[in-house]
Design a protein around this motif. Sequence first.
Motif, PDB file in Angstrom:
ATOM      1  N   ASN A 462      47.477  44.803  48.328  1.00 13.91           N
ATOM      2  CA  ASN A 462      48.380  43.630  48.914  1.00 13.91           C
ATOM      3  C   ASN A 462      47.853  42.553  47.273  1.00 13.91           C
ATOM      4  N   LEU A 463      46.316  42.474  47.478  1.00 13.58           N
ATOM      5  CA  LEU A 463      45.683  41.765  46.178  1.00 13.58           C
ATOM      6  C   LEU A 463      45.860  42.297  44.706  1.00 13.58           C
ATOM      7  N   LEU A 473      49.251  33.472  40.244  1.00 14.31           N
ATOM      8  CA  LEU A 473      47.758  33.096  41.261  1.00 14.31           C
ATOM      9  C   LEU A 473      46.968  34.479  41.027  1.00 14.31           C
ATOM     10  N   ARG A 474      46.960  35.043  39.609  1.00 15.86           N
ATOM     11  CA  ARG A 474      46.022  35.898  39.462  1.00 15.86           C
ATOM     12  C   ARG A 474      44.795  35.521  39.515  1.00 15.86           C
ATOM     13  N   ALA A 480      39.285  36.968  45.808  1.00 15.49           N
ATOM     14  CA  ALA A 480      39.315  37.304  47.203  1.00 15.49           C
ATOM     15  C   ALA A 480      39.001  39.035  47.311  1.00 15.49           C
ATOM     16  N   LEU A 481      39.426  39.735  45.871  1.00 19.77           N
ATOM     17  CA  LEU A 481      39.371  41.092  45.436  1.00 19.77           C
ATOM     18  C   LEU A 481      37.943  41.301  45.721  1.00 19.77           C
ATOM     19  N   ALA A 482      37.074  39.968  45.258  1.00 21.19           N
ATOM     20  CA  ALA A 482      35.927  39.992  45.469  1.00 21.19           C
ATOM     21  C   ALA A 482      34.972  39.827  46.873  1.00 21.19           C
ATOM     22  N   ALA A 504      40.180  33.876  34.444  1.00 19.91           N
ATOM     23  CA  ALA A 504      41.489  33.557  34.528  1.00 19.91           C
ATOM     24  C   ALA A 504      41.621  31.628  34.715  1.00 19.91           C
ATOM     25  N   ALA A 505      40.644  31.677  35.591  1.00 14.20           N
ATOM     26  CA  ALA A 505      40.129  29.933  36.270  1.00 14.20           C
ATOM     27  C   ALA A 505      38.758  29.935  36.558  1.00 14.20           C
ATOM     28  N   PRO A 506      38.001  29.166  34.793  1.00 16.68           N
ATOM     29  CA  PRO A 506      36.876  29.040  34.419  1.00 16.68           C
ATOM     30  C   PRO A 506      36.279  28.062  35.667  1.00 16.68           C
TER      31      PRO A 506
END
Length: 877
Positions: A462-463, A473-474, A480-482, A504-506
């Motif tokens: 799913n992730l 939402l990347r 979450a994968l981390a 993606a979001a520093p």
Amino acid sequence: MKITREQGLLLLVIAFGAWYYTGLNASKLPSTVKARPRDLDEIPTPRVVLGPALPNAGASDRRLFSEPSESSPLPPRSLPFPELARLPVVLPPLTPGQEAGQFWQLRLERAPVEHQFSDVAIVEAAATDIGESSSTGAALQLDKIAFANGNTLPVVIHNKNKIELALMNIPEEPIRYDWVSPKDGRVIKRDQVAEPKDIAQITLADTIENRIGKEELRLKPAGPALVPARKEFIDELLRIGPKYPQFYKLAEQQAQECVKVAAVDGSRWLVKVLRAQGAMAREWALYTKNVPADLQNTPFLHRGKGQIAAKLSLWADAEREMRRAVEIDPTEPRSQAALARFLLERGRPKDALEHAQIASQKRVKVAESDGAYAVGSVLVEVQLALGNVDRAQLEVGKLSAQNGQAASLAYLRGAVSYAAGDYDKASTQFTDALTKGDKPDARLGIGLCAIATGRWDDAKANLEAVAQRAPMLRHRAHAALALLYELTGQLEEAQTAIDNALLAAPEDPYSLYLQGRLARLQGNYDGALTAELLALAQRDDLVESLAEITRTLFDQSQGAVEDRDDVLARASRYADRLVKLDAARGKAVLFHELSGRVKFELGDMAGARQAFNTALDRGSDYALIGLGAIDYKQNRITEARGSFSSLAGDPSRPDEVKGLARALVDLIDDHSSKEQVRDSFDREELGGIWESQRSDQVAPRITDNKLAFRGRSMRGGAPAYVRRSLERGGHFLMAGATLQVASGTSVSFAGIELVPGGRGGSNKFSLRCGIFQGTQGMQPYVLLSDGNKRQFQEVLNVDAFDPFAENRIEIETVDGSKPNTFRLLVRWNGTQVWEQDELRTLRPMSSAAMHIELRVEARGAVDATFDDFRLNRRRTG
């Protein structure tokens, strides 16, 4: 002649006595001495000038003008602590969800497991766009003409007004069509014409275009009666707009019809259409150019201008306009909700709460179901951000939604359940939202719930889908994968995932927190501190980052670090901030245990005791070990031993705690059987405690508070030494001294040597360690003869070795890795540089005498000194 410390103290006592005596016999002084004109206050003189000796802190044991005492107890040794528990990890937050200061509510107590992921295909939830046919086959996508003669043909009608013609009983004009095969769409006859008199019925294809066209015709008349139906039609057009953007123009036309009926209400729907298209410039023009009188100075106008300013990051302008909208009409729920949501997004949920509550109370004034939901849901979002999960659950139960808001409400309910830690319920609610169309956020929620419940393959599938298909939402999906990879023991993959999240979001606080945690787990302490400090720069109340920094600094201090005290001092400051901030949040016992351990290592026994007592009040077994270790460190050995003995026999404690307590009692007893001899050579003569051997003109003697070997040796390699002897060599534990060879001196050997008490017999064990003259110049080395005709000679690898500097050499024996064996260790300037394990020859010599020698061998001029000798041994009694 240099006056020693003890001699100086004696002279001071004599001088004080003389002064005091003359004060008592002032009347007998010569007449030239006059008394002072005023009386002095009487000051009582202490009967004892020197206080009692402090507990042994490692200082040299000396007698005035003489040699040191033979032995003294060893200072307390370091006791092993249990391993600190693993810091809890935090699940990624959702939107809406807790803000960074409340991330502790998402702590996950789960130990890492080994897991190999399998390739799992994602099963997409069935989600059919409303208004589209769920049937398949070309036949349903074709128009049909039923002729008066009974024939029916599948066709494609080309008349632009075909929907209007189809709705008539008899078409008013000829029908132009192509006859098409229903099997493969092949045109059988092109450009055919059917006259109205020949047509019995026209059936249009079941396509979304035809259905939208029919609804458009139904709403063609103007006027207020059709406004509710137009609004429903606009909602449907906006819902299918992302897939069929050609309908946005029609939605805008329908909204313009609403504006004609009611300027403010219709303009709201027009803005809704413009925002769906991303037409910000046109929306801004609506508020600023040729504004109708009905819209001027309305909450709608100022609210809209504020929302556009917020999108442009003009925060001050945005807040000013939104507050102006609230001032014009404080009872307008949309304005209160818009201001609350703006403040929430700016990280000010406390400021947003009042406005969200007013919006929720007044939402009954909003007629449209979607508008009422948007107004009421902001209170749920604010309560979640503040960590008031119970309030959020209560408020979300009051919400209802229809049509396009059903998926959003299902997702919001899932977000509340996720925040409350009810992951099974949340997963069900996210699945419900997924089937109703809110795919990316809901799928992310399903993946996070799968992590929390240990369904690793489902989580990964799913992730990864969210990371690939939902750009907004990347960063959250990669973070979450981390976490998923960390919990399954795959730190390299976890590092790659968190790098993608920060790409993606520093500045995302959660991703920075997790990056620091991963760096710590991999031993990259500098990287861990950098990431966590960046996270704290975003949110200084992020408890988890404070915990990670404290643990990182503590772990760093346990390795080879030069500024260890500075590192521990930093850790102590962060620990204080951590427990203070967490006191109003999760109240984690582990944080007090960590604080106590940091302060213990720093030497702040009062702070350590306070931290361990707090942890003990919360049920910590670790704290009992810590409190006993503090007693032992402060030389309250009897109290410490009693505490550990009681703990070892306490049936209510875990077996591992009782086992460690028993081991600590054994360590204390074993250490108490040891003693030390120290000599700093701060006197004039060696005394009888040393045997000495001279070489030619080189005779060991005390000079300037050091043991000096100075002179000239003519015989090559003839030794000069001083010797301490042990009656039983098996009692030897450690010997060390500081050695300095003067520049210009060339020694064959200078250092410490262990030799058996008798040169005869089968036991030929010996060890020497120090500086020798080799082919590469003066080098540190060790030479061991193990008594079994084996020799080990090795040049030692000493960092920045300088033969003419002060070098501290220590030789120690400890239990070997196998039973009945010993291991020899050599430390140079405090760093272990050599060891030899599984030595059995120390056992046979355990009953024989052994000599410890400070030795110098040289040819020519000699200038070498020893200082701060220390010998540790077992008691002979």
